[in-house]
Write a protein that holds these residues in place. Structure first.
Motif, short mmCIF file in Angstrom:
data_model
loop_
_atom_site.label_atom_id
_atom_site.label_comp_id
_atom_site.label_asym_id
_atom_site.label_seq_id
_atom_site.Cartn_x
_atom_site.Cartn_y
_atom_site.Cartn_z
N HIS A 32 8.94 -0.21 -2.63
CA HIS A 32 8.27 -0.93 -1.55
C HIS A 32 7.28 -1.95 -2.12
O HIS A 32 7.19 -3.09 -1.61
CB HIS A 32 7.53 0.05 -0.65
CG HIS A 32 8.44 0.95 0.12
ND1 HIS A 32 7.97 1.89 1.02
CD2 HIS A 32 9.79 1.06 0.14
CE1 HIS A 32 9.00 2.53 1.56
NE2 HIS A 32 10.11 2.06 1.04
N ARG A 33 6.57 -1.57 -3.15
CA ARG A 33 5.60 -2.49 -3.75
C ARG A 33 6.29 -3.68 -4.41
O ARG A 33 5.79 -4.80 -4.37
CB ARG A 33 4.71 -1.74 -4.75
CG ARG A 33 3.86 -0.64 -4.09
CD ARG A 33 2.76 -0.17 -5.02
NE ARG A 33 3.27 0.47 -6.21
CZ ARG A 33 3.57 1.77 -6.32
NH1 ARG A 33 3.43 2.57 -5.26
NH2 ARG A 33 4.00 2.27 -7.46
N ARG A 48 0.81 -1.22 0.00
CA ARG A 48 0.00 0.00 0.00
C ARG A 48 0.85 1.27 0.00
O ARG A 48 0.32 2.38 0.04
CB ARG A 48 -0.93 0.00 1.22
CG ARG A 48 -1.98 -1.12 1.17
CD ARG A 48 -3.01 -0.98 2.26
NE ARG A 48 -2.46 -1.23 3.59
CZ ARG A 48 -2.35 -2.43 4.14
NH1 ARG A 48 -2.73 -3.51 3.46
NH2 ARG A 48 -1.86 -2.57 5.36
N SER A 49 2.16 1.11 -0.05
CA SER A 49 3.06 2.27 -0.05
C SER A 49 2.99 3.01 -1.38
O SER A 49 2.68 2.43 -2.43
CB SER A 49 4.50 1.80 0.19
OG SER A 49 5.42 2.86 0.01
N GLU A 50 3.30 4.29 -1.34
CA GLU A 50 3.36 5.09 -2.57
C GLU A 50 4.67 4.86 -3.32
O GLU A 50 4.80 5.27 -4.48
CB GLU A 50 3.20 6.57 -2.24
CG GLU A 50 1.83 6.94 -1.69
CD GLU A 50 1.70 8.42 -1.42
OE1 GLU A 50 2.69 9.16 -1.64
OE2 GLU A 50 0.61 8.85 -1.01
N GLU A 51 5.65 4.24 -2.69
CA GLU A 51 6.95 4.03 -3.32
C GLU A 51 6.95 2.71 -4.09
O GLU A 51 6.64 1.65 -3.54
CB GLU A 51 8.06 4.02 -2.27
CG GLU A 51 8.24 5.36 -1.56
CD GLU A 51 9.52 5.40 -0.75
OE1 GLU A 51 10.48 4.70 -1.12
OE2 GLU A 51 9.55 6.14 0.25
N SER A 52 7.35 2.80 -5.35
CA SER A 52 7.31 1.61 -6.21
C SER A 52 8.27 0.53 -5.72
O SER A 52 8.00 -0.67 -5.85
CB SER A 52 7.63 1.98 -7.66
OG SER A 52 8.91 2.61 -7.75
#
Length: 213
Positions: free
Chosen positions: A194-195, A188-192
């Motif tokens: 992290h996804r 659910r992070s905005e950082e790619s």
């Protein structure tokens, strides 16, 4: 570009493939003053049955004279990383930490002749441009005098790899519940980056009911 060597075990082969996909890292060697480092793009290839990382420096880089055919260099290739807060876990009393992936490649560095600069430039561009959704750009499209001046200003080095170390911390030692909880947070992070880590955690332990889209 996948690089496989019979001499390397499967985990080392995976580490080489990881490094090849990244194509960028930090090269380190030491002289009498201590460690020297540069951030460099590279091409990882197989030649004469050996895994070789080919890099280049500007001619005045202090690492250039260290690539003498006897000294060892270390290439550090980092992947995605993420800070994990202790209250992201489903169980209590965990410690905050960082998840990450990285590879360390080391071996002896050998200088290449200047007439091989163009071949290195072509190979590096071919790999790098292939990552982009467009028609590849190459050195043939560059004004000749400027291209030759640029190529003359670099020094190409082959790093002959004999040691491969893969490092990854993806909560392998945590419970399934904690693993799923952290992967969900990262998803659910905005950082790619992290996804991407969340998807790798899911692949590491499939079938656990992740909330990852």
């Amino acid at each position: 570009m996948h690089v496989l060597r019979p001499q390397f075990h499967i985990e080392e082969q995976r580490a080489l493939e990881f490094a090849s996909r990244r194509g960028f890292g930090m090269i380190v060697a030491a002289d009498e003053r201590g460690p020297r480092a540069s951030h460099v793009p590279f091409v990882l290839d197989q030649r004469d049955g050996r895994a070789i990382v080919q890099i280049h420096f500007t001619a005045k880089n202090p690492l250039v004279p260290l690539a003498d055919g006897t000294r060892r260099f270390l290439l550090i290739v980092a992947g995605d990383d993420a800070y994990i807060s202790n209250d992201w876990y489903s169980s209590r009393d965990n410690v905050s930490t960082w998840l990450y992936e990285a590879v360390h490649l080391s071996g002896v560095a050998h200088p290449r002749e200047l007439d091989q600069n163009r071949g290195h430039g072509d190979a590096l561009l071919a790999v790098s441009e292939a990552r982009l959704p467009k028609q590849p750009w190459d050195l043939a499209q560059m004004e000749v005098a400027k291209r030759e001046s640029m190529l003359a200003a670099i020094r190409v080095v082959d790093l002959v790899i004999d040691t491969v170390e893969g490092q990854a911390k993806l909560n392998q030692h945590k419970s399934d519940a904690d693993h799923v909880a952290v992967a969900g947070r990262l998803a659910r992070s905005e950082e790619s980056g992290h996804r991407r880590l969340a998807r790798k955690m899911q692949a590491l332990r499939p079938g656990l009911g992740y909330d990852i889209s």
